[in-house]
Design an enzyme around this catalytic site. Structure first.
Site, PDB file in Angstrom:
ATOM      1  N   TRP A 229      -9.484   6.855  -8.928  1.00 41.51           N
ATOM      2  CA  TRP A 229     -10.484   6.926  -9.900  1.00 41.51           C
ATOM      3  C   TRP A 229     -10.202   6.397 -11.235  1.00 41.51           C
ATOM      4  CZ3 TRP A 229     -15.496   7.647  -9.067  1.00 41.51           C
ATOM      5  CH2 TRP A 229     -15.924   8.074  -7.645  1.00 41.51           C
TER       6      TRP A 229
ATOM      7  N   TRP B  60       2.310   1.664  -3.547  1.00 42.56           N
ATOM      8  CA  TRP B  60       1.269   2.210  -4.338  1.00 42.56           C
ATOM      9  C   TRP B  60       1.375   3.813  -4.216  1.00 42.56           C
ATOM     10  CZ3 TRP B  60      -1.554   0.613  -8.160  1.00 42.56           C
ATOM     11  CH2 TRP B  60      -1.981  -0.752  -8.469  1.00 42.56           C
TER      12      TRP B  60
ATOM     13  N   TRP C 127     -15.764   9.932 -14.493  1.00 39.98           N
ATOM     14  CA  TRP C 127     -14.643   9.703 -13.298  1.00 39.98           C
ATOM     15  C   TRP C 127     -14.364  11.032 -12.599  1.00 39.98           C
ATOM     16  CZ3 TRP C 127      -9.898  11.595 -13.590  1.00 39.98           C
ATOM     17  CH2 TRP C 127      -9.240  11.585 -14.724  1.00 39.98           C
TER      18      TRP C 127
ATOM     19  N   TRP D 208     -20.200   9.492 -21.595  1.00 35.20           N
ATOM     20  CA  TRP D 208     -20.768   9.518 -20.166  1.00 35.20           C
ATOM     21  C   TRP D 208     -22.080  10.115 -20.240  1.00 35.20           C
ATOM     22  CZ3 TRP D 208     -17.603   7.019 -17.388  1.00 35.20           C
ATOM     23  CH2 TRP D 208     -16.239   6.891 -17.527  1.00 35.20           C
TER      24      TRP D 208
ATOM     25  N   ASN E 232     -11.114   1.657   2.109  1.00 32.15           N
ATOM     26  CA  ASN E 232     -10.378   1.495   0.979  1.00 32.15           C
ATOM     27  C   ASN E 232     -11.224   0.544  -0.057  1.00 32.15           C
ATOM     28  OD1 ASN E 232      -8.379   2.084  -1.211  1.00 32.15           O
ATOM     29  ND2 ASN E 232      -7.797   0.136  -0.749  1.00 32.15           N
TER      30      ASN E 232
ATOM     31  N   GLU F 191       0.831  -1.295  -0.006  1.00 35.66           N
ATOM     32  CA  GLU F 191       0.064  -0.059   0.043  1.00 35.66           C
ATOM     33  C   GLU F 191       0.927   1.428   0.033  1.00 35.66           C
ATOM     34  OE1 GLU F 191      -3.374   0.031  -0.139  1.00 35.66           O
ATOM     35  OE2 GLU F 191      -3.104  -2.012  -0.745  1.00 35.66           O
TER      36      GLU F 191
END
Length: 437
Positions: free
Chosen positions: A367, A262, A344, A291, A326, A259
């Site tokens: 996202w 990341w 998004w 969209w 998360n 994590e």
């Protein structure tokens, strides 16, 4: 006669211990004046006058000030535009060098370039250091020197490169007597900056090692109070050292260490591909998605009134606390982009306004992962089923009952969209947009 000082400019590194720029400043044999600027360029964009992040920063600055005053020093805290503040400081002091830590976000890059130029014209050096990540920019690259865009090989190279030297703490405490000695100065109040004082209990700065040890088996269950460490906000504002956390994680739990990797990965992506920080899809072909962007449905998503309890629980938790688990972040992001076919960027902006631990690179990465438009993202045909996610990760409905107590009552809304219909619609929409022309 103007006092001669060096300046340490705190930004995303709100601590006196194990701080790279502070360490180099204190060793430079010139009294070090600590400053912090409540940057109105950033604050004026905030929509909520009771923004928890501003309160968090204010509390962290106050804590640091207490430590500094005990040493006979003081932090000078300003409210304004950094350019204007440094113009004042150059008039008040003979400044040798301004020390600060790297910030990789687009606005920060522009700001720091402008400040460096301003100081350069006044004969002042501007030095910045790596502090908020373990590896940055091009420190972890493919063998040909190009940046990774897939996490797994990046993380392998990251771990192979890691050594004790990268995790070593900066012993700032040895040089605390080099702070500039002055009478205590006042910190602007939240009210004076047009923000409300709010009673908020922030997560502890002390990492619970038992949580790290059991992280792999507990991290996906949002009802567990101790499933995750809640260190995000402390990493975001640098109230804890990434080196300290990585040292603990490396010895206890590889999943938790991943994590932290990341975070480095997304900061590296932002550095090499700055377009992602400016509202563009990492994969350019995903700009062709048509969209739906239904404003009424977006409003229901924001308020936690979609008729999908796990989604609504997540949004209500976010709106109430500034935190979201998360696993639930992935569920609500998938729901917005795939079930509702809402851009998004709408969700990214909403999270940016609400998350206590908001970080541009990680928020954008998350996202775009959910929307399948990012690097190493979920494939577009992966559509989270909220019912299956609930069955897997909140089987006893404890999380849902906490945040959506009325979910079994007649007053609870019907689902905003039928899962099977939404899944078919999004697959057709993505396939049409992404077919070769």
């Amino acid at each position: 006669m103007k006092p001669s000082v060096n300046i340490i400019w705190f930004r995303r590194d709100l601590r006196l211990s194990d701080n790279a720029a502070l360490y180099h400043a204190l060793r430079a044999d010139v009294p070090v004046l600590p400053i912090f600027i409540f940057d109105t360029t950033i604050l004026n964009q905030l929509q909520d006058r009771a923004d928890k992040r501003v309160a968090f920063i204010h509390a962290a600055i106050t804590e640091m000030q207490t430590q500094l005053v005990a040493m006979g020093s003081s932090m000078q805290v300003f409210h304004g535009k950094p350019m204007d503040i440094f113009l004042q400081l150059v008039q008040l002091y003979t400044i040798g060098t301004v020390f600060t830590n790297h910030d990789y976000e687009p606005y920060a890059q522009e700001r720091d370039t402008a400040i460096a130029n301003l100081l350069g014209e006044a004969g002042v050096d501007f030095k910045t250091y790596k502090d908020q990540v373990i590896f940055e920019k091009s420190e972890v690259t493919k063998d040909d020197g190009k940046p990774y865009t897939v996490f797994t090989p990046y993380s392998r190279k990251w771990k192979a490169k890691l050594s004790a030297d990268y995790l070593k703490a900066y012993p700032t405490e040895k040089y605390f007597n080099n702070f500039y000695q002055q009478a205590p100065t006042l910190i602007p109040s939240l009210a004076s900056m047009n923000f409300e004082s709010i009673e908020t209990v922030f997560p502890s700065k002390q990492l619970n090692e038992e949580i790290v040890r059991k992280y792999s088996q507990n991290r996906d269950f949002p009802a567990l109070d101790n499933g995750t460490s809640k260190m995000g906000v402390h990493l975001r504002f640098g109230t804890v050292s990434i080196r300290a956390l990585a040292t603990i994680a490396a010895g206890l739990n590889e999943t938790y260490l991943n994590e932290l990797i990341w975070r480095d990965f997304y900061q590296m992506i932002l550095w090499h591909f700055p377009k992602v920080g400016k509202g563009q899809a990492f994969k350019a072909e995903y700009e062709k998605i048509k969209w739906r962007n239904n404003e009424e449905e977006f409003k229901k998503w924001c308020e936690g009134k979609t008729g999908y309890p796990i989604v609504d629980a997540g949004m209500r938790e976010l709106n109430t606390t500034g935190f979201m688990h998360n696993r639930v972040r992935m569920i609500v992001a998938s729901f917005l982009t795939k079930h509702l076919l809402i851009d998004w960027r709408w969700g990214e902006a909403y999270f940016a306004n609400k998350l206590l631990d908001f970080d541009l690179s990680a928020n954008n990465g998350g996202w775009q992962w959910a929307a399948s438009s990012g690097c190493d993202a979920a494939p577009y045909f992966r559509v989270f089923n909220p019912y299956l996610q609930t069955e897997k990760f909140d089987k006893e409905l404890k999380y849902i009952k906490k945040w959506v107590p009325e979910f079994q009552e007649f007053s609870y809304p019907q689902p905003i969209v039928v899962h099977e219909v939404a899944r078919k619609r999004v697959l057709e929409t993505y396939a049409a947009a992404l077919k070769p022309s």
